[in-house]
Design a protein around this motif. Structure first.
Motif, mmCIF file in Angstrom:
data_model
loop_
_atom_site.group_PDB
_atom_site.id
_atom_site.type_symbol
_atom_site.label_atom_id
_atom_site.label_comp_id
_atom_site.label_asym_id
_atom_site.label_seq_id
_atom_site.Cartn_x
_atom_site.Cartn_y
_atom_site.Cartn_z
ATOM 1 N N ILE B 28 0.879 -1.182 0.000
ATOM 2 C CA ILE B 28 0.000 0.000 0.000
ATOM 3 C C ILE B 28 0.909 1.223 0.000
ATOM 4 N N PRO B 29 0.869 2.009 -1.087
ATOM 5 C CA PRO B 29 1.729 3.203 -1.126
ATOM 6 C C PRO B 29 1.209 4.249 -0.136
ATOM 7 N N THR B 30 2.066 5.052 0.357
ATOM 8 C CA THR B 30 1.648 6.057 1.340
ATOM 9 C C THR B 30 2.052 7.432 0.845
ATOM 10 N N PRO B 31 1.362 8.512 1.208
ATOM 11 C CA PRO B 31 0.063 8.511 1.890
ATOM 12 C C PRO B 31 -1.090 8.261 0.931
ATOM 13 N N GLY B 32 -2.311 8.225 1.455
ATOM 14 C CA GLY B 32 -3.480 8.017 0.592
ATOM 15 C C GLY B 32 -4.597 7.393 1.382
ATOM 16 N N PHE B 33 -5.689 7.178 0.682
ATOM 17 C CA PHE B 33 -6.887 6.622 1.303
ATOM 18 C C PHE B 33 -7.208 5.325 0.579
ATOM 19 N N PHE B 34 -7.105 4.201 1.265
ATOM 20 C CA PHE B 34 -7.232 2.895 0.632
ATOM 21 C C PHE B 34 -8.279 2.068 1.371
ATOM 22 N N ALA B 35 -8.829 1.123 0.615
ATOM 23 C CA ALA B 35 -9.815 0.237 1.226
ATOM 24 C C ALA B 35 -9.368 -1.196 1.089
ATOM 25 N N ILE B 36 -9.689 -2.000 2.060
ATOM 26 C CA ILE B 36 -9.547 -3.457 1.969
ATOM 27 C C ILE B 36 -10.962 -3.998 1.999
ATOM 28 N N MET B 37 -11.352 -4.644 0.914
ATOM 29 C CA MET B 37 -12.728 -5.120 0.804
ATOM 30 C C MET B 37 -12.773 -6.624 0.763
ATOM 31 N N GLY B 38 -13.837 -7.162 1.233
ATOM 32 C CA GLY B 38 -14.063 -8.601 1.150
ATOM 33 C C GLY B 38 -15.363 -8.929 1.810
ATOM 34 N N GLN B 39 -15.801 -10.155 1.557
ATOM 35 C CA GLN B 39 -17.060 -10.572 2.181
ATOM 36 C C GLN B 39 -16.811 -10.888 3.658
ATOM 37 N N SER B 40 -17.892 -11.146 4.341
ATOM 38 C CA SER B 40 -17.772 -11.485 5.756
ATOM 39 C C SER B 40 -16.990 -12.791 5.907
ATOM 40 N N VAL B 198 -11.141 -0.848 6.283
ATOM 41 C CA VAL B 198 -11.730 -2.163 5.990
ATOM 42 C C VAL B 198 -13.226 -1.946 5.823
ATOM 43 N N THR B 199 -13.783 -2.460 4.744
ATOM 44 C CA THR B 199 -15.206 -2.280 4.505
ATOM 45 C C THR B 199 -15.730 -3.382 3.615
ATOM 46 N N HIS B 200 -17.029 -3.555 3.647
ATOM 47 C CA HIS B 200 -17.647 -4.464 2.675
ATOM 48 C C HIS B 200 -18.611 -3.698 1.793
ATOM 49 N N GLU B 201 -18.582 -2.354 1.936
ATOM 50 C CA GLU B 201 -19.522 -1.534 1.176
ATOM 51 C C GLU B 201 -18.832 -0.864 -0.005
ATOM 52 N N PRO B 202 -19.299 -1.103 -1.175
ATOM 53 C CA PRO B 202 -18.730 -0.454 -2.364
ATOM 54 C C PRO B 202 -18.816 1.067 -2.293
ATOM 55 N N ALA B 203 -19.884 1.585 -1.715
ATOM 56 C CA ALA B 203 -20.045 3.034 -1.617
ATOM 57 C C ALA B 203 -18.921 3.645 -0.781
ATOM 58 N N ALA B 204 -18.481 2.919 0.234
ATOM 59 C CA ALA B 204 -17.370 3.414 1.057
ATOM 60 C C ALA B 204 -16.082 3.354 0.271
ATOM 61 N N ALA B 205 -15.884 2.215 -0.392
ATOM 62 C CA ALA B 205 -14.634 2.009 -1.123
ATOM 63 C C ALA B 205 -14.495 2.995 -2.270
#
Lengths: 926, 244
Positions: B28-40, B198-205
């Motif tokens: 993950i390059p820094t700085p920035g705003f990143f998401a880690i997505m996946g199902q439960s 960390v999120t499972h919501e596409p809208a957040a990502a």
């Protein structure tokens, strides 16, 4: 450390109510310990004052062996010139009868026995009698060594003057005669200053009982009155009362004070004293001085350090100190357990919060420190509030009982320190386990789901450990045998008692689990709760509920133990004693007194004269702490066994009489067999005035209670030479081997058709001129002893209830914490339709289960403790008692536990009922 | 740079062994705003916990900058989390018995920092995040969004290099969530902090510049969100899940 302090202070201030409850429990424990420390110090100080009055400040005393012999006064001048002697003085003591004729108002006796007197109070004349122990000193130094507290007037300076103490004055008072109990001990002397007031005129008659009583209260011996020494075959001697002194602290026989010439004149003796007392120069060893002068005095005189006299007292004081320390440790352990349970509950509630703190950078050490600091804050706060309250309670008790505890309030530094430091330590100790849990908890663990069930394994382990501890206690007290009392005592103090306490506390967990399993169903039905909710709620946190039940059980256990053991003591030991119908006692009773008793055939069936001689033996007590003597009771065997009802445990009467008449043989009380295994054919060894003696044991009997009678008459002075139980021998042996022939007690069998009151009154009247101290009824005395024991049991029950009250705060804290922890759960219940009453009944149902578990545990612990007590009594004192747990006190104890537990739960439960569902559900926020 | 090299992690649940991560490798390059997505149950929260030094991997390596997170002792990890990392959880972020300001100042108290500096810094952050008016209120009096903003302020007290957020809008309504995502993006930019959410919501990502997709304990795809809106992100995410 600063962050840990800030975390701790914030936690305490954010949970003020809960911390307040824990703090209150700690403060109450501290108050209890401080109060007991101050009370014990006051009693010990009063004993110390008694020592000064009775034993004096002297380092060495010279006396003649046996009570009838005297020391030549001329020896005093020699002693004064001994090297190393700073001061020497002498005193003469004797017991002789005093009488005064006083007017009194009295109602006419009814014609029929049993009817209450009626009619006006008519003037009559009464003769009031007492036989005080009168002391005279040869010089002022005598008063310095044994100070006398004057209430009014002065000490005598002329031979025909006397100062009497308030007890003697009360015995020479009209009202005291009316109130005089059959046991002959006399009234408690209240308001002794009234004896300085002159008598008031007595009218011919009065109607009002209260007026009669008021006038009678001012009749009898007062300052300025003339009393007479009245003896058989001697002219009466008039003495003017010139002073009223305070009664010796803690009771004792009536006393008087005269000049040396005055007492010599009464005794018709000159140039003789009872004792020479010596104060040594600073730096001089009294023991060395005694050894160096023994040979010079020869066999006719006894020289000994007074430490030999007081050492028994100091040992007894030491043993009470040990008892206090043990009780304090147990009390503080109890407070520790309450804090442990409370803070553990707090930890459970704050797990997630603690996990978040770890996540944002709080170290394990910081969080653990904050837990310990919370414990410290509770301990310090508890001590700061509780210790002054305890001292205040002691001050109130000292003020109320100022006559019995003349030293007044004593605040011992050691007791205050013990209470303060102990309380602080209890707080920190109680916080140790939650601190340890904090260290061990990983942040992720804390962030995990809130509900984690306790595995059965933990409860089983708890049970196994608890069982092992209780088994250790049981085996320790059961396996010890006769002669092993010393090992049992110390083993019990350091191993047995802690095992018992810790074992039952831990057993609280499996016990509560089991009780819930059995009782939750019926309680749920009774309280209209859905099935399983109550059971699951308690089973979800068995340690919290179990430890709280454990904290609650201690008070009940104390109550059960003391009533079981106390009741057994009364029933199996005291109850089985066959006291004589009546007795008279005195310092030295002449044979004529016995003859006079025998002549009173309208009252007396039979009598026997007894010498009672305390001898030293190692048979009883904890040697490191106490040195009990035993009574050598000497009599004429034929007369004794004719009238005394004893049960033969070993041997028989004909053989015993034959052997005793040969000389050198004794019968022992069965307590010797129980404690030391001493029985038929064994040798009884004892020491009397420094010389060892041996006797063949020719029988073992149950006690006829004679040693208790002797102690009863010497009440207040027995602490200088506490004697337990008795051996029985002949007067010939007492004379030849111990050099004592003085009759102390005449034991009397009364006729069946006479009343105790009439007989005792007649005995007092007829025997008074023979120098008796008093006469009393055996039945009345036994009744008084039983009443005294009952009173003691009630006092200890009060302490037990206080202990339960302390635990109440722990219960309240648990309930509050439990409600906070389950706020959301309660909110969900309300949201789905449960009424507030259901929540109330659920929490009260949990409180009921705690109370039930605590009651069962407390009863079992009390019985096991009482069992241990019976073993200690048997092996240390030879007293055999059987366990029969008394139903009424146990039920009363259960009642207290239930009431206090429910009372502790009610306030938080009421608050819960008032909260709205939305408020409860908001617990999830943050 | 945040690097994970072949990281594995398993847990025992009851008598079952669960393999949460099966050799995750990512940068993950820094700085920035990143998401880690996946199902439960995909392992995304586990990965976050490892990055936060709350747990240790069974094998593999994790670096935040040049700090080997996988090798830190407990004490080192604690200090690391105190000063160099910020964490925001889905719920129960705040200490309920402390006010909002006291919660923000808490890391400073733990570090024994100068009280004046801590107070000034907390005021600055709370003003920046729009919760200064709620400074003296306890968490129970704050809305969900306000609580999360206070949590973010606390996480930023020592200007950490990395801010980890574990489903921070899980308990919020959509409007509040939108605001919070925007806020996290702004934090990443203005504070030059790497924010990993960390999120499972596409809208957040969709607010993030890259999305790392985890499935069954493995890193499967990196989605570049440039030019994608929430629907676009959702579609790409579904493609990733279908393709694996």
């Amino acid at each position: 450390m600063r962050p840990a302090w800030r975390l701790a202070i914030r936690n305490v201030s954010a949970r003020r109510r809960r911390m307040g409850l824990l703090g209150a429990a700690v403060a109450l424990s501290a108050a209890l310990i401080a109060a007991i420390a101050c009370a014990m110090a006051a009693v010990n100080a009063s004993i110390g004052m008694q020592l000064e009055t009775v034993v004096g400040k002297a380092d060495i005393r010279i006396a003649a062996p046996g009570r009838t012999a005297q020391v030549p006064l001329e020896l005093l001048e020699t002693v004064k010139n001994w090297q190393g002697v700073r001061l020497a003085t002498a005193h003469l003591e004797a017991e002789f009868p005093l009488a005064i004729d006083a007017p009194a108002l009295q109602q006419a006796r009814p014609a029929s026995r049993g009817d209450t007197p009626t009619g006006p109070f008519m003037r009559t004349e009464r003769t009031l009698r007492v036989a005080p122990l009168v002391r005279a000193v040869v010089d002022q130094a005598g008063w310095d060594l044994r100070p006398v507290q004057m209430l009014a007037g002065r000490l005598p300076t002329q031979p025909d003057e006397i100062a009497i103490d308030a007890f003697t004055a009360s015995r020479l008072s009209v009202l005291a005669q009316e109130d005089l109990a059959l046991n002959g001990i006399g009234v408690v002397v209240g308001d002794p200053e009234r004896f300085a007031l002159a008598p008031i005129p007595v009218p011919e008659s009065v109607e009002s009982p209260s007026e009669a009583r008021r006038i009678n209260d001012r009749q009898g011996a007062r300052l300025g009155s003339v009393v007479q020494v009245r003896r058989v075959l001697a002219p009466p001697i008039d003495l003017t009362i010139v002073g009223i002194t305070a009664r010796p602290p803690l009771g004792g026989r009536p006393r008087g004070f005269m000049t040396f010439e005055g007492v010599s004149r009464v005794l018709n003796r000159s140039g003789q004293v009872t004792e020479i007392e010596i104060l040594v120069e600073p730096g001089v060893d009294p023991v060395a001085l005694v050894e160096s002068r023994k040979a010079q005095l020869g066999e006719g005189l006894l020289i000994q350090t007074t430490a030999r006299v007081t050492s028994g007292v100091e040992n007894n004081l030491r043993s009470t100190q040990l008892a206090f320390i043990l009780a304090s440790i147990l009390g503080l352990l109890s407070a520790s357990f309450i804090i442990l349970t409370g803070l553990n509950t707090d930890f459970a509630e704050r797990r997630r919060e603690l996990a978040v703190l770890r996540c944002i950078g709080a170290s394990k050490t910081q969080l653990a420190q904050s837990q310990l600091l919370i414990g410290l804050i509770l301990g310090v706060g508890g001590a700061a509030i509780g210790v002054p309250i305890g001292v205040g309670i002691a001050a109130v008790i000292s003020a109320i009982f100022h006559a019995e505890i003349p030293s007044g309030l004593q605040v011992p530094l050691s007791g205050v320190l013990m209470s303060t430091i102990g309380t602080i330590a209890a707080g920190v100790l109680g916080a140790a386990w939650p601190a340890w849990r904090t260290i061990r908890m990983s942040p992720l663990e804390g962030l995990a789901a809130r509900a984690t069930s306790i595995g059965g394994r933990a409860i089983v382990i708890c049970f196994i450990v608890a069982f092992a501890l209780l088994l250790t206690h049981y085996l320790l007290v059961t396996l010890a045998g006769p002669g092993q009392g010393q090992y049992l005592f110390w083993g019990y103090v350091f191993i047995g008692l802690p095992c018992l306490f810790a074992g039952y506390f831990l057993m609280g967990v499996p016990a509560t689990w089991l009780v819930t399993r059995v009782a939750a169903g019926p309680i749920s039905k009774l309280m209209g709760l859905p099935p399983s909710v109550l059971r699951r709620s308690v089973h979800a946190t068995p340690f919290r509920f179990g430890f709280t039940a454990g904290a609650m059980m201690a008070g009940l256990a104390l109550m059960v133990a003391i009533w079981t053991e106390g009741g057994a003591f009364l029933r199996d030991w005291l109850g089985k004693m066959q006291f004589p119908d009546a007795f008279v006692s005195g310092l030295i009773l002449p044979q004529e007194a016995q003859d006079k008793v025998d002549s009173m055939t309208e009252y007396v069936e039979n009598s026997v004269a007894l010498s009672v001689i305390p001898v030293e033996t190692d048979a009883f007590g904890v040697r490191a702490l106490q040195r009990y003597q035993t009574n050598f009771i000497a009599f004429d065997p034929d007369r004794f066994f004719t009238m005394m009802d004893v049960t033969w445990v070993q041997g028989d009467e004909p053989h015993a009489i034959e052997e005793m008449n040969k000389g050198g043989a004794v019968i022992v009380a069965r307590e010797f067999l129980t404690a030391q295994g001493l029985g038929m054919g064994d040798t009884f060894k004892c020491r009397f005035e420094g010389v060892e003696h041996q006797f063949r044991i020719v029988g073992v009997v149950t006690s006829p209670g004679l040693e208790l009678i002797s102690r009863f008459f010497n009440i207040g002075e027995e602490f200088t030479a506490q004697a337990m139980h008795a051996v029985f021998g002949t007067r010939a042996d007492a004379r030849e081997k111990l050099g004592v022939d003085a009759i102390r007690v005449i034991s009397i069998d009364l006729r069946e058709d006479v009343s105790d009151a009439d007989a005792i009154a007649a005995l007092r009247r007829e025997l008074f001129p023979y120098g008796i101290a008093d006469a009393g009824s055996g039945r009345a005395m036994k009744h008084d002893i039983v009443e005294f024991v009952h009173g003691t049991l009630l006092v200890f029950s009060g302490i037990a209830v206080m202990a339960m009250l302390v635990a109440c705060f722990g219960v309240a804290n648990l309930v509050v914490a439990g409600i906070e922890l389950r706020r959301f759960e309660f909110g969900v219940l309300r949201a789905v339709g449960a009424m507030p009453g259901l929540l109330v009944r659920l929490v009260l149902g949990e409180a009921l289960l705690i109370a039930l578990s605590a009651s069962i545990l407390g009863t079992l612990m009390g019985i096991q403790a009482a069992y241990a007590g019976t073993r200690l009594h048997a092996l240390l004192f030879g007293i055999l008692i059987n366990l029969e747990p008394p139903v009424v006190p146990i039920l009363a104890g259960w009642g207290f536990v239930f009431v206090l537990t429910l009372a502790a739960a009610l306030p938080p439960v009421r608050r819960l009922a008032k909260r709205q569902p939305r408020e409860l559900l908001a617990a999830m926020r943050g | 740079m945040i690097r994970c090299l072949d990281v594995t992690k398993s847990y025992t649940v009851g008598d079952r062994k669960v393999q949460a991560l099966r050799g995750v490798t990512l940068e993950i390059p820094t700085p920035g705003f990143f998401a880690i997505m996946g199902q439960s149950g995909s392992g995304k929260s586990t990965l976050l916990h490892l990055l936060a030094a709350l747990d240790r991997p069974d094998s593999g390596e994790l670096f935040i900058g040049d700090k080997p997170v996988h090798q830190l002792t407990d004490k080192q990890a604690t200090l690391f989390r105190r000063r160099e990392l910020g964490i925001v959880f889905q719920q129960f972020n705040l200490i309920p018995t402390l006010t909002a300001r006291e919660n923000v100042e808490l890391p400073g108290v733990l570090a024994g920092e100068d009280a004046k500096w801590v107070a000034e810094r907390s005021t600055e952050l709370m003003t920046d995040l729009g919760v200064i008016d709620r400074a003296h209120h306890r968490p129970e009096a704050l809305s969900g969004g306000e609580q999360q903003r206070v949590a973010i302020a606390r996480a930023l007290l020592f200007s950490p290099r990395v801010l980890l957020a574990d489903e921070p809008t899980g308990n919020l309504d959509s409007a509040s969530s939108q605001k919070l995502w925007g806020l996290l993006g702004r934090v990443a930019q203005s504070h030059e902090t790497t924010v990993v959410m960390v999120t499972h919501e596409p809208a957040a990502a969709a607010h993030c510049q890259s999305i790392f997709v985890i499935r069954d304990g493995r890193m499967t795809t990196i989605i570049n969100t440039e030019g994608l809106d929430a629907a676009g992100v959702a579609a790409r995410y579904q493609e990733c899940l279908s393709a694996s």
